[in-house]
Design a protein around this motif. Structure first.
Motif, short mmCIF file in Angstrom:
data_model
loop_
_atom_site.label_atom_id
_atom_site.label_comp_id
_atom_site.label_asym_id
_atom_site.label_seq_id
_atom_site.Cartn_x
_atom_site.Cartn_y
_atom_site.Cartn_z
N PRO A 11 0.80 -1.22 0.00
CA PRO A 11 0.00 0.00 0.00
C PRO A 11 0.84 1.28 0.00
O PRO A 11 0.32 2.35 -0.28
N PHE A 12 2.12 1.17 0.29
CA PHE A 12 2.99 2.34 0.34
C PHE A 12 3.65 2.62 -1.02
O PHE A 12 3.47 3.69 -1.59
N CYS A 13 4.39 1.65 -1.54
CA CYS A 13 5.10 1.87 -2.81
C CYS A 13 4.31 1.37 -4.02
O CYS A 13 4.69 1.61 -5.15
N GLU A 14 3.21 0.65 -3.77
CA GLU A 14 2.31 0.13 -4.80
C GLU A 14 2.96 -0.86 -5.76
O GLU A 14 2.50 -1.05 -6.88
N LYS A 15 4.04 -1.47 -5.32
CA LYS A 15 4.71 -2.49 -6.14
C LYS A 15 4.26 -3.88 -5.68
O LYS A 15 4.01 -4.11 -4.51
N THR A 16 4.18 -4.79 -6.64
CA THR A 16 3.83 -6.17 -6.31
C THR A 16 5.07 -6.89 -5.82
O THR A 16 6.13 -6.81 -6.44
N MET A 17 4.94 -7.54 -4.67
CA MET A 17 6.08 -8.21 -4.05
C MET A 17 5.58 -9.32 -3.15
O MET A 17 4.39 -9.45 -2.90
N THR A 18 6.50 -10.15 -2.69
CA THR A 18 6.22 -11.15 -1.66
C THR A 18 6.94 -10.66 -0.40
O THR A 18 8.16 -10.59 -0.38
N PRO A 19 6.18 -10.26 0.63
CA PRO A 19 6.80 -9.62 1.79
C PRO A 19 7.61 -10.58 2.66
O PRO A 19 7.43 -11.79 2.60
N ASP A 20 8.49 -9.99 3.45
CA ASP A 20 9.21 -10.75 4.48
C ASP A 20 8.39 -10.69 5.75
O ASP A 20 7.82 -9.64 6.08
N ILE A 21 8.31 -11.80 6.47
CA ILE A 21 7.63 -11.82 7.76
C ILE A 21 8.62 -11.34 8.80
O ILE A 21 9.67 -11.95 8.99
N SER A 22 8.31 -10.23 9.46
CA SER A 22 9.22 -9.70 10.48
C SER A 22 8.84 -10.15 11.88
O SER A 22 9.68 -10.17 12.78
N GLU A 23 7.56 -10.52 12.07
CA GLU A 23 7.09 -10.98 13.37
C GLU A 23 5.96 -11.98 13.17
O GLU A 23 4.87 -11.62 12.78
N LYS A 24 6.24 -13.25 13.43
CA LYS A 24 5.24 -14.31 13.27
C LYS A 24 4.25 -14.23 14.42
O LYS A 24 4.63 -14.01 15.56
N ASN A 25 2.95 -14.37 14.12
CA ASN A 25 1.92 -14.29 15.13
C ASN A 25 0.87 -15.35 14.86
O ASN A 25 0.31 -15.41 13.77
N ASN A 26 0.57 -16.18 15.84
CA ASN A 26 -0.40 -17.26 15.66
C ASN A 26 -1.83 -16.84 15.95
O ASN A 26 -2.77 -17.51 15.54
N ILE A 27 -2.03 -15.74 16.68
CA ILE A 27 -3.37 -15.30 17.03
C ILE A 27 -3.83 -14.17 16.11
O ILE A 27 -4.94 -14.18 15.60
N ARG A 28 -2.99 -13.20 15.91
CA ARG A 28 -3.33 -12.07 15.04
C ARG A 28 -2.59 -12.21 13.72
O ARG A 28 -2.00 -13.24 13.44
#
Length: 104
Positions: A11-28
């Protein structure tokens, strides 16, 4: 961290990408990072959408920009239709009341 997220639009740079997970969360939602602009993003909560929502310092968006626009447009149309129904209903009530006065 290796990403197992879907390819989607940032939503910021509007480029299509596969993001890196910086913080894994099982509930949220997992906290992710755009691989292009390095900003914090989250998976859009709209069913079937594969784009990403903005992460912020105080608040994280629930929906991507495209889904937010669709929800806002739906709400606008619904409120316009509800308003028209209220006006028609009110007109019917007034017409009925005036007709009852004429019968007296």
């Amino acid at each position: 961290m290796t990403s197992f997220k879907d390819k989607g639009k940032c939503p910021f740079c509007e480029k299509t990408m596969t993001p890196d997970i910086s913080e894994k969360n099982n509930i949220r939602r997992d906290k992710c990072e755009c691989t292009n602009c390095r900003r914090v993003i989250y998976v859009c909560r709209a069913p079937g959408c594969r784009d990403y929502a903005r992460g912020g310092s105080l608040y994280d968006d629930e929906f991507c920009i495209s889904c937010s626009d669709k929800i806002a447009e739906f709400g606008k149309k619904s409120s316009e239709q509800f308003g028209a129904a209220v006006v028609l209903g009110g007109a019917a009530l007034v017409t009925g009341w005036l007709a009852s006065l004429n019968k007296k």
